[in-house]
Design a protein around this motif. Structure first.
Motif, PDB file in Angstrom:
ATOM      1  N   GLY A  96      42.794  32.735  41.310  1.00  9.44           N
ATOM      2  CA  GLY A  96      41.981  33.685  40.554  1.00  9.44           C
ATOM      3  C   GLY A  96      40.970  34.416  41.424  1.00  9.44           C
ATOM      4  O   GLY A  96      40.471  33.877  42.406  1.00  9.44           O
ATOM      5  N   HIS A  97      40.707  35.685  41.021  1.00  2.00           N
ATOM      6  CA  HIS A  97      39.658  36.505  41.657  1.00  2.00           C
ATOM      7  C   HIS A  97      40.010  36.833  43.115  1.00  2.00           C
ATOM      8  O   HIS A  97      41.166  36.768  43.488  1.00  2.00           O
ATOM      9  CB  HIS A  97      38.293  35.846  41.494  1.00  2.00           C
ATOM     10  CG  HIS A  97      38.073  35.386  40.084  1.00  2.00           C
ATOM     11  ND1 HIS A  97      37.666  36.229  39.074  1.00  2.00           N
ATOM     12  CD2 HIS A  97      38.289  34.174  39.492  1.00  2.00           C
ATOM     13  CE1 HIS A  97      37.617  35.555  37.920  1.00  2.00           C
ATOM     14  NE2 HIS A  97      37.984  34.308  38.144  1.00  2.00           N
ATOM     15  N   GLY A  98      38.999  37.188  43.925  1.00  2.16           N
ATOM     16  CA  GLY A  98      39.266  37.554  45.320  1.00  2.16           C
ATOM     17  C   GLY A  98      38.671  38.905  45.675  1.00  2.16           C
ATOM     18  O   GLY A  98      38.467  39.766  44.802  1.00  2.16           O
ATOM     19  N   GLN A 117      31.703  29.735  45.649  1.00  3.20           N
ATOM     20  CA  GLN A 117      32.292  30.922  45.037  1.00  3.20           C
ATOM     21  C   GLN A 117      33.663  30.551  44.488  1.00  3.20           C
ATOM     22  O   GLN A 117      34.484  29.966  45.193  1.00  3.20           O
ATOM     23  CB  GLN A 117      32.471  32.031  46.078  1.00  3.20           C
ATOM     24  CG  GLN A 117      31.159  32.634  46.551  1.00  3.20           C
ATOM     25  CD  GLN A 117      31.405  33.877  47.376  1.00  3.20           C
ATOM     26  OE1 GLN A 117      32.357  33.932  48.150  1.00  3.20           O
ATOM     27  NE2 GLN A 117      30.542  34.868  47.216  1.00  3.20           N
ATOM     28  N   GLU A 118      33.909  30.946  43.258  1.00  5.83           N
ATOM     29  CA  GLU A 118      35.186  30.616  42.630  1.00  5.83           C
ATOM     30  C   GLU A 118      36.368  31.130  43.443  1.00  5.83           C
ATOM     31  O   GLU A 118      37.368  30.436  43.632  1.00  5.83           O
ATOM     32  CB  GLU A 118      35.251  31.196  41.206  1.00  5.83           C
ATOM     33  CG  GLU A 118      36.562  30.878  40.492  1.00  5.83           C
ATOM     34  CD  GLU A 118      36.640  31.450  39.084  1.00  5.83           C
ATOM     35  OE1 GLU A 118      35.675  32.095  38.640  1.00  5.83           O
ATOM     36  OE2 GLU A 118      37.684  31.247  38.445  1.00  5.83           O
ATOM     37  N   LYS A 119      36.263  32.368  43.975  1.00  8.74           N
ATOM     38  CA  LYS A 119      37.420  32.977  44.659  1.00  8.74           C
ATOM     39  C   LYS A 119      37.847  32.166  45.888  1.00  8.74           C
ATOM     40  O   LYS A 119      39.034  32.123  46.216  1.00  8.74           O
ATOM     41  CB  LYS A 119      37.097  34.420  45.078  1.00  8.74           C
ATOM     42  CG  LYS A 119      36.027  34.550  46.165  1.00  8.74           C
ATOM     43  CD  LYS A 119      35.899  35.990  46.659  1.00  8.74           C
ATOM     44  CE  LYS A 119      34.891  36.080  47.806  1.00  8.74           C
ATOM     45  NZ  LYS A 119      34.762  37.445  48.325  1.00  8.74           N
ATOM     46  N   ILE A 176      45.125  29.697  39.012  1.00 10.65           N
ATOM     47  CA  ILE A 176      44.112  28.683  39.320  1.00 10.65           C
ATOM     48  C   ILE A 176      42.711  29.287  39.186  1.00 10.65           C
ATOM     49  O   ILE A 176      42.415  30.321  39.806  1.00 10.65           O
ATOM     50  CB  ILE A 176      44.289  28.181  40.777  1.00 10.65           C
ATOM     51  CG1 ILE A 176      45.707  27.668  41.021  1.00 10.65           C
ATOM     52  CG2 ILE A 176      43.236  27.133  41.127  1.00 10.65           C
ATOM     53  CD1 ILE A 176      46.025  26.380  40.315  1.00 10.65           C
ATOM     54  N   HIS A 177      41.866  28.652  38.414  1.00 15.81           N
ATOM     55  CA  HIS A 177      40.484  29.124  38.235  1.00 15.81           C
ATOM     56  C   HIS A 177      39.505  27.962  38.266  1.00 15.81           C
ATOM     57  O   HIS A 177      39.894  26.800  38.171  1.00 15.81           O
ATOM     58  CB  HIS A 177      40.349  29.862  36.899  1.00 15.81           C
ATOM     59  CG  HIS A 177      40.972  31.224  36.932  1.00 15.81           C
ATOM     60  ND1 HIS A 177      40.241  32.380  37.049  1.00 15.81           N
ATOM     61  CD2 HIS A 177      42.279  31.598  36.911  1.00 15.81           C
ATOM     62  CE1 HIS A 177      41.067  33.423  37.072  1.00 15.81           C
ATOM     63  NE2 HIS A 177      42.322  32.977  36.999  1.00 15.81           N
ATOM     64  N   ILE A 178      38.234  28.341  38.419  1.00 12.91           N
ATOM     65  CA  ILE A 178      37.138  27.381  38.284  1.00 12.91           C
ATOM     66  C   ILE A 178      36.278  27.890  37.134  1.00 12.91           C
ATOM     67  O   ILE A 178      36.025  29.095  37.033  1.00 12.91           O
ATOM     68  CB  ILE A 178      36.286  27.313  39.582  1.00 12.91           C
ATOM     69  CG1 ILE A 178      37.156  27.113  40.835  1.00 12.91           C
ATOM     70  CG2 ILE A 178      35.209  26.221  39.459  1.00 12.91           C
ATOM     71  CD1 ILE A 178      37.891  25.807  40.928  1.00 12.91           C
ATOM     72  N   ASN A 179      35.839  26.989  36.303  1.00 10.95           N
ATOM     73  CA  ASN A 179      35.097  27.336  35.102  1.00 10.95           C
ATOM     74  C   ASN A 179      33.614  27.556  35.382  1.00 10.95           C
ATOM     75  O   ASN A 179      33.114  27.195  36.449  1.00 10.95           O
ATOM     76  CB  ASN A 179      35.246  26.187  34.097  1.00 10.95           C
ATOM     77  CG  ASN A 179      35.567  26.684  32.704  1.00 10.95           C
ATOM     78  OD1 ASN A 179      35.168  27.789  32.343  1.00 10.95           O
ATOM     79  ND2 ASN A 179      36.273  25.871  31.943  1.00 10.95           N
TER      80      ASN A 179
HETATM   81 ZN   LIG Z   1      38.108  32.612  36.937  1.00 16.82          ZN
END
Ligand SMILES: [Zn+2]
Length: 312
Positions: A9-11, A23-25, A78-81
């Motif tokens: 996810g993200h980036g 950072q989630e990305k 895939i993500h982080i909450n």
């Molecule tokens: Zn996310």
């Protein structure tokens, strides 16, 4: 060939959620990359494409378009909450088919087994990547970046590795992927006569080890390789030949086992296991003969004597 599309996810300009110095990305890319590497290294018949392999900005449309035009069998996002909570949850699209539900059940179960996260449950949502992907899709939320406790876990590479392993175990079960066998020489025709003696002429390390009742698994060969000074053993044909020559020269079975093993146990079986040797009755029978214990039938007295002789 099972085609798995992995979507960190993200980036790029979209960092995703941030918190506790994370950072989630970056986390999603770490997890996704580990999942890819583990699958490709250890399993047959699987191929991977990723929505990004570095810190690129990729739109949601670009992600699902890539998976759709590749004709992936499965979409894993895939993500982080974030937002005040703790633990793991995953999402599939609303009112999905039975196969997607069963993939979610399997992956959810395996991730929960692999990591120490609170279980927030299996959920459904109308997310772009779940809705616009043409194949079964799941989105996993691996802990809360704004929870100090979750963030501390996410800062450990071993924890990231376990998250990846949980996903891999789920995919392996869901798609019935078979594990790669370590590189060995082609199987040789088995001798037709049962052999009780070491076969010093065996030309495969696996056959040779088997013939002398020593564990021939990849892990044990790796251990032997390091004891015989073969570095970075991966089981190549050249390393196997080198190991075979060294083991033969080193003359196995060695009365002074090179491995210390379990010095506490009173059980010969446990001790043999601890040094990677065949602990079956026939293995012990062979050892007993080599150590001069006649007519071995596996009595308690013979077992203690054998243990004493082998371990000293
Ligand atoms: Zn996310």
């Amino acid at each position: 060939m099972v085609k798995i599309f992995i979507d960190p996810g993200h980036g790029g300009t979209d960092t995703g959620a941030t918190g506790n110095g994370l950072q989630e990305k970056a986390l999603t890319l770490q997890i996704a990359t580990k999942i890819r590497d583990l699958l490709l290294r250890e399993y047959n018949n699987v191929t991977i494409q990723m929505s990004r392999t570095g810190d690129q900005t990729v739109s949601l449309n670009q992600r699902t378009n890539a998976a759709n035009s590749w004709n992936a069998d499965f979409y894993l996002s895939i993500h982080i909450n974030a937002g005040g909570g703790s633990g793991y949850e995953d999402y599939v699209y609303t009112n999905v088919g039975a196969s997607t539900v069963s993939y979610q059940n399997i992956i959810h179960g395996e991730v929960m087994k692999a990591v120490d996260f609170a279980d927030r449950g299996k959920k459904q949502a109308n997310f772009h990547v779940l809705r616009e992907s043409n194949m079964p899709a799941i989105l996993t939320e691996n802990g809360f970046i704004d929870s100090a406790a979750d963030a501390n876990k996410l800062k450990q590479s071993s924890f990231i590795e376990n998250i990846a392993k949980g996903h891999v175990n789920g995919l392996v079960e869901a798609f019935n992927l078979s594990k790669k066998t370590p590189a060995t020489k082609p199987v040789e025709p088995k001798p037709t006569v049962p052999d009780s003696d070491p076969k010093p002429r065996a030309s495969s390390i696996v056959d040779y080890l088997k013939s002398i009742g020593v564990d021939s698994s990849f892990n044990h060969r790796k251990l032997l390789a390091s004891q015989y000074g073969i570095k970075n053993y991966t089981g190549t044909a050249a390393q196997n030949t080198q190991l075979l020559n060294k083991v033969k020269k080193g003359h196995t079975p060695r009365p002074n086992a090179p491995v210390k093993g379990d010095m506490e146990t009173n059980s010969i079986v446990d001790y043999l296991k601890s040094i990677g040797r065949d602990s079956s009755f026939s293995g012990r029978q062979k050892l007993a003969a080599q150590y001069g214990i006649n007519a071995y039938t596996g009595t308690a007295a013979q077992n203690s004597l054998l243990l004493k002789k082998i371990r000293g």
